[in-house]
Design an enzyme around this catalytic site. Structure first.
Site, PDB file in Angstrom:
ATOM      1  N   THR A  49       0.844  -1.191   0.000  1.00 59.79           N
ATOM      2  CA  THR A  49       0.000   0.000   0.000  1.00 59.79           C
ATOM      3  C   THR A  49       0.881   1.243   0.000  1.00 59.79           C
ATOM      4  OG1 THR A  49      -0.099   0.024   2.411  1.00 59.79           O
ATOM      5  CG2 THR A  49      -1.826  -1.192   1.248  1.00 59.79           C
ATOM      6  N   GLU A  51      -5.417  -3.503  -2.037  1.00 58.93           N
ATOM      7  CA  GLU A  51      -6.016  -4.737  -1.524  1.00 58.93           C
ATOM      8  C   GLU A  51      -7.049  -5.345  -2.475  1.00 58.93           C
ATOM      9  OE1 GLU A  51      -5.176  -2.091   2.131  1.00 58.93           O
ATOM     10  OE2 GLU A  51      -5.629  -1.881  -0.007  1.00 58.93           O
ATOM     11  N   LYS A  64     -13.087  16.434  12.496  1.00 59.84           N
ATOM     12  CA  LYS A  64     -14.162  16.532  13.477  1.00 59.84           C
ATOM     13  C   LYS A  64     -14.065  17.872  14.196  1.00 59.84           C
ATOM     14  CE  LYS A  64     -16.826  13.745  16.668  1.00 59.84           C
ATOM     15  NZ  LYS A  64     -16.936  12.440  17.346  1.00 59.84           N
ATOM     16  N   TRP A  92     -18.733  16.298  11.643  1.00 60.27           N
ATOM     17  CA  TRP A  92     -17.757  15.859  10.656  1.00 60.27           C
ATOM     18  C   TRP A  92     -17.693  16.797   9.463  1.00 60.27           C
ATOM     19  CZ3 TRP A  92     -14.411  12.533  12.307  1.00 60.27           C
ATOM     20  CH2 TRP A  92     -14.774  11.553  13.232  1.00 60.27           C
TER      21      TRP A  92
END
Length: 415
Positions: A63, A208, A316, A321
């Protein structure tokens, strides 16, 4: 570089150097061989084994680690084969023998998104721009090699657009620009399609997932919708390709597919990984047959996903959010902005507040732009979403595959 760490490489018993020469290079590594010489001395009558189990490992990529340490993902022969076939579906990437394929993504980034495999399988011509390409070189290759399909992350296409605006390049051969890795700004999609008549196809995947999961194509009954509606749909990450299952969950369970409720995207399918290589983080990411992606999405009634943010990149503020992706895409639609990334800055009152990191286009001065950007955002977002500051940079740090390196940006704005 390897000589500097050779004492730590206790499991390595042989070094093979990739050069165009048949002689071994001068080095303190031992034993060392030249790849070309090894090949020239090989037995031409040797028959490779034909009974490799399709579930055996075929490749491994790591990754890109925008938020932490990289994780190794192993791909099986079967997984790569099924993924390659999916790239040939008409409503997927529609890879075919007639294509001239140019992946602008390295092989270490999810096997160049599988494009070298599909080009080999279907017989497409491949154009490889190499590791030191520039946007100008890409424009020249598209024109001279008559590239029909190309793929890369949004920062690649932002750079190409800038070159296309400055020069006169023929891009008429392109039937598709595939974009993934992170959300593409709506303004960029519109510019490719309206100014250059190049279909821009938004896709989604991960290391993935080998990597294809979703692809944004209009359904037959959406073709005649108004331009703005069609653009809204094209700017989503699209629907899951055949054989892939998706869902999203939050604290209340599975989300409604209404385009509004948000949750973490979960994926399963025949080319989706089920663990990381020797990594304890597997237990958190892979549960009950599902890959927990860490991406926060909405899913609409048509099944199209829209990336809201990475769970680690959501801001946040005062208990509410804020999506860094939505702010970034809006800022990058500003005519003077080349790149933009939004990250959280610690705040004693609100816990976190958004800060915009911006690269302006070559011809404009940043000194007069800060207020313009905030004013530009004001009609689009609630007041508490507006960035507390706009920081101008010569360049936004990126990962090896061209994604914004938000970890480095957060460190910078919180110094």
């Amino acid at each position: 570089m390897i000589e500097n760490v050779k004492e730590q490489l206790t499991s390595v018993h042989t070094y093979v150097v990739m050069t165009d020469k048949e002689t071994s290079p001068e080095t303190s590594l031992a034993p060392v061989y030249s790849y070309e010489r090894l090949i020239s001395e090989g037995d031409t009558a040797y028959e490779f084994l034909q009974d490799i189990d399709e579930n055996e490992p075929a490749a491994m990529c790591y990754t890109s680690a925008t938020t932490g340490m990289p994780k190794g993902v192993t791909y099986s022969h079967r997984g790569i084969a099924l993924h390659t076939m999916s790239l040939g579906l008409a409503d997927s990437a529609a890879a075919s023998e007639s294509d001239v394929s140019m992946p602008v993504v390295p092989m270490f980034h999810a096997n160049a998104w599988g494009m070298p495999f599909s080009a080999t399988w279907f017989g497409s011509k491949q154009v490889l721009p190499g590791p030191n390409f520039t946007p100008r070189l890409l424009a020249e290759l598209i024109q001279n090699e008559k590239v029909t399909v190309t793929a890369g992350v949004p920062t690649i296409w932002l750079g190409l657009l800038q070159v296309l605006e400055q020069g006169n390049y023929d891009t008429s051969s392109l039937r598709a620009v595939l974009c993934g890795g992170s959300a593409a700004p709506k303004g960029m999609i519109e510019k490719f399609e309206k100014d250059y008549n190049v279909p821009f196809i938004h896709a989604y995947g991960m290391t993935e997932t080998t990597p294809l999961v979703t692809l944004s194509r209009l359904k037959s009954y959406q073709q005649d919708l108004p331009d703005d509606d069609r653009l809204d749909m094209r700017s989503t990450q699209g629907m899951a390709v055949p054989a892939i299952d998706i869902k999203a969950i939050n604290a209340n369970g599975d989300i409604e597919w209404n385009g509004e409720e948000m949750g973490e995207l979960l994926i399963r399918g025949p080319w989706i990984a089920d663990e990381y290589h020797n990594d304890e983080r597997s237990a958190e990411a892979f549960q009950d047959g599902w890959l927990h992606t860490g991406d926060v999405v909405t899913i609409d009634e048509e099944g199209a996903i829209s990336i809201v943010d990475r769970t680690k990149d959501l801001i946040k503020s005062g208990g509410e959010w804020i999506s860094s992706v939505e702010l970034e895409n809006a800022i990058m639609a500003h005519e003077y902005v080349q790149e933009a990334a939004v990250v959280a800055m610690a705040d004693p009152k609100w816990q976190e507040r958004p800060v915009a990191c911006v690269v302006v286009k070559d011809d404009y001065k940043a000194s007069t732009l800060k207020g313009d950007i905030i004013d530009y955002l004001r009609p689009q977002f609630a007041k508490w979403w507006l960035p507390d500051d706009v920081v101008f940079m010569d360049e936004i740090p990126k990962t090896s595959v061209g994604k914004f390196l938000k970890r480095a940006l957060r460190d910078k704005v919180n110094q």
